[in-house]
Design a protein around this motif. Structure first.
Motif, PDB file in Angstrom:
ATOM      1  N   LEU A 145      -9.033  -9.556   7.756  1.00 13.64           N
ATOM      2  CA  LEU A 145      -9.454  -8.267   7.213  1.00 13.64           C
ATOM      3  C   LEU A 145     -10.418  -7.587   8.177  1.00 13.64           C
ATOM      4  O   LEU A 145     -11.435  -8.146   8.551  1.00 13.64           O
ATOM      5  N   LYS A 146     -10.079  -6.375   8.583  1.00 13.78           N
ATOM      6  CA  LYS A 146     -10.882  -5.644   9.576  1.00 13.78           C
ATOM      7  C   LYS A 146     -12.013  -4.829   8.948  1.00 13.78           C
ATOM      8  O   LYS A 146     -13.100  -4.759   9.487  1.00 13.78           O
ATOM      9  N   LYS A 147     -11.739  -4.176   7.825  1.00 10.13           N
ATOM     10  CA  LYS A 147     -12.727  -3.298   7.195  1.00 10.13           C
ATOM     11  C   LYS A 147     -13.160  -3.897   5.860  1.00 10.13           C
ATOM     12  O   LYS A 147     -12.368  -3.981   4.929  1.00 10.13           O
ATOM     13  N   ALA A 148     -14.418  -4.267   5.773  1.00  8.88           N
ATOM     14  CA  ALA A 148     -14.934  -4.884   4.554  1.00  8.88           C
ATOM     15  C   ALA A 148     -14.788  -3.973   3.340  1.00  8.88           C
ATOM     16  O   ALA A 148     -14.509  -4.441   2.242  1.00  8.88           O
ATOM     17  N   ASN A 149     -14.927  -2.673   3.540  1.00 10.84           N
ATOM     18  CA  ASN A 149     -14.857  -1.748   2.407  1.00 10.84           C
ATOM     19  C   ASN A 149     -13.433  -1.526   1.885  1.00 10.84           C
ATOM     20  O   ASN A 149     -13.239  -0.848   0.888  1.00 10.84           O
ATOM     21  N   SER A 150     -12.438  -2.082   2.551  1.00  8.79           N
ATOM     22  CA  SER A 150     -11.058  -1.927   2.075  1.00  8.79           C
ATOM     23  C   SER A 150     -10.540  -3.203   1.412  1.00  8.79           C
ATOM     24  O   SER A 150      -9.337  -3.348   1.193  1.00  8.79           O
ATOM     25  N   PHE A 151     -11.434  -4.110   1.050  1.00  7.30           N
ATOM     26  CA  PHE A 151     -11.036  -5.394   0.466  1.00  7.30           C
ATOM     27  C   PHE A 151     -10.144  -5.223  -0.756  1.00  7.30           C
ATOM     28  O   PHE A 151      -9.103  -5.873  -0.869  1.00  7.30           O
ATOM     29  N   TYR A 152     -10.543  -4.359  -1.696  1.00 11.34           N
ATOM     30  CA  TYR A 152      -9.791  -4.262  -2.949  1.00 11.34           C
ATOM     31  C   TYR A 152      -8.407  -3.640  -2.762  1.00 11.34           C
ATOM     32  O   TYR A 152      -7.435  -4.110  -3.359  1.00 11.34           O
ATOM     33  N   ILE A 153      -8.298  -2.632  -1.940  1.00 11.41           N
ATOM     34  CA  ILE A 153      -6.975  -2.063  -1.669  1.00 11.41           C
ATOM     35  C   ILE A 153      -6.116  -3.102  -0.949  1.00 11.41           C
ATOM     36  O   ILE A 153      -4.949  -3.302  -1.292  1.00 11.41           O
ATOM     37  N   TRP A 154      -6.687  -3.776   0.031  1.00 15.08           N
ATOM     38  CA  TRP A 154      -5.970  -4.807   0.790  1.00 15.08           C
ATOM     39  C   TRP A 154      -5.489  -5.914  -0.141  1.00 15.08           C
ATOM     40  O   TRP A 154      -4.330  -6.334  -0.078  1.00 15.08           O
ATOM     41  N   SER A 155      -6.357  -6.365  -1.028  1.00 15.37           N
ATOM     42  CA  SER A 155      -5.984  -7.461  -1.934  1.00 15.37           C
ATOM     43  C   SER A 155      -4.925  -7.015  -2.941  1.00 15.37           C
ATOM     44  O   SER A 155      -4.025  -7.782  -3.293  1.00 15.37           O
ATOM     45  N   LYS A 156      -4.995  -5.755  -3.378  1.00 19.42           N
ATOM     46  CA  LYS A 156      -3.978  -5.254  -4.317  1.00 19.42           C
ATOM     47  C   LYS A 156      -2.621  -5.093  -3.626  1.00 19.42           C
ATOM     48  O   LYS A 156      -1.583  -5.331  -4.244  1.00 19.42           O
ATOM     49  N   LYS A 157      -2.638  -4.729  -2.343  1.00 17.03           N
ATOM     50  CA  LYS A 157      -1.375  -4.677  -1.581  1.00 17.03           C
ATOM     51  C   LYS A 157      -0.744  -6.065  -1.532  1.00 17.03           C
ATOM     52  O   LYS A 157       0.461  -6.216  -1.710  1.00 17.03           O
ATOM     53  N   ILE A 158      -1.575  -7.053  -1.276  1.00 20.40           N
ATOM     54  CA  ILE A 158      -1.078  -8.430  -1.229  1.00 20.40           C
ATOM     55  C   ILE A 158      -0.502  -8.809  -2.586  1.00 20.40           C
ATOM     56  O   ILE A 158       0.594  -9.385  -2.671  1.00 20.40           O
ATOM     57  N   LEU A 159      -1.201  -8.470  -3.648  1.00 24.63           N
ATOM     58  CA  LEU A 159      -0.721  -8.785  -4.993  1.00 24.63           C
ATOM     59  C   LEU A 159       0.614  -8.117  -5.281  1.00 24.63           C
ATOM     60  O   LEU A 159       1.548  -8.761  -5.776  1.00 24.63           O
ATOM     61  N   VAL A 160       0.735  -6.842  -4.965  1.00 20.54           N
ATOM     62  CA  VAL A 160       1.995  -6.119  -5.192  1.00 20.54           C
ATOM     63  C   VAL A 160       3.121  -6.757  -4.384  1.00 20.54           C
ATOM     64  O   VAL A 160       4.227  -6.972  -4.904  1.00 20.54           O
ATOM     65  N   ASN A 161       2.854  -7.086  -3.140  1.00 18.38           N
ATOM     66  CA  ASN A 161       3.894  -7.714  -2.309  1.00 18.38           C
ATOM     67  C   ASN A 161       4.310  -9.069  -2.849  1.00 18.38           C
ATOM     68  O   ASN A 161       5.499  -9.404  -2.832  1.00 18.38           O
ATOM     69  N   LEU A 162       3.353  -9.856  -3.339  1.00 19.13           N
ATOM     70  CA  LEU A 162       3.695 -11.148  -3.942  1.00 19.13           C
ATOM     71  C   LEU A 162       4.541 -10.957  -5.197  1.00 19.13           C
ATOM     72  O   LEU A 162       5.509 -11.693  -5.413  1.00 19.13           O
TER      73      LEU A 162
END
Length: 173
Positions: A59-76
């Motif tokens: 993860l490059k940007k700490a402030n994008s954690f929740y969007i990044w994690s939700k993308k992972i969830l949607v992809n899973l």
């Protein structure tokens, strides 16, 4: 929040768990939205936590954690649904004793109208109107341009309007 993310990136499991628990209800709603049942939603959430733990150093940007994690969830979720070959409407359990027949009839009609849309339109409309995601959140979670999100929702709503005999330009947005 950024401090917790930075700790998690460095391998602090407690910090990652705190971040996940802060948004646990939203993660669950999103997983349930796709998986349609509690058991599968909880399984996907467990899998998401494993993936987040493994991938968070990237993860490059700490402030994008929740969007990044939700993308992972949607992809899973999509990956699992592809395996199971099921991408169906949210399973809303409506008790006829608790709800009036007319309300139930309207929900069934709305469900039928939404099912007439293509998969992309259904997904965008459901995220917007069932889970109250903003256009920007939908774009980030689905990893598509903002204009594409707006277009999918607009075209879907226009198709629903056309199916019920409404005017395409009646001001509904």
């Amino acid at each position: 929040m950024e401090l917790e993310v930075k700790k998690a990136i460095k391998g602090d499991k407690e910090s990652l768990l705190k971040l996940i628990m802060k948004e646990k209800d939203n993660y669950y709603k999103l997983a349930y939205f796709y998986m349609k049942n509690q058991h599968d939603a909880l399984d996907i959430l467990q899998e998401m936590m494993i993936v987040l733990y493994k991938e968070i150093p990237k993860l490059k940007k700490a402030n994008s954690f929740y969007i990044w994690s939700k993308k992972i969830l949607v992809n899973l979720c999509k990956k699992e649904l592809t395996k199971k070959n099921k991408f169906e409407e949210i399973n809303e359990t409506i008790s006829l004793e608790e709800k009036g027949f007319k309300e139930t009839e309207n929900k069934i009609y709305l469900k039928t109208l939404i099912e007439s849309l293509n998969e992309e339109q259904k997904e965008a409309i459901k995220l917007k109107y069932y889970l109250d995601y903003s256009y920007e959140e939908i774009a980030k979670v689905l990893d598509i341009p903002l204009g594409t999100v707006k277009s999918r929702i607009n075209k879907g709503i226009n198709k629903i309007r056309k199916n019920i005999g409404g005017d395409i330009n009646d001001g509904f947005r």
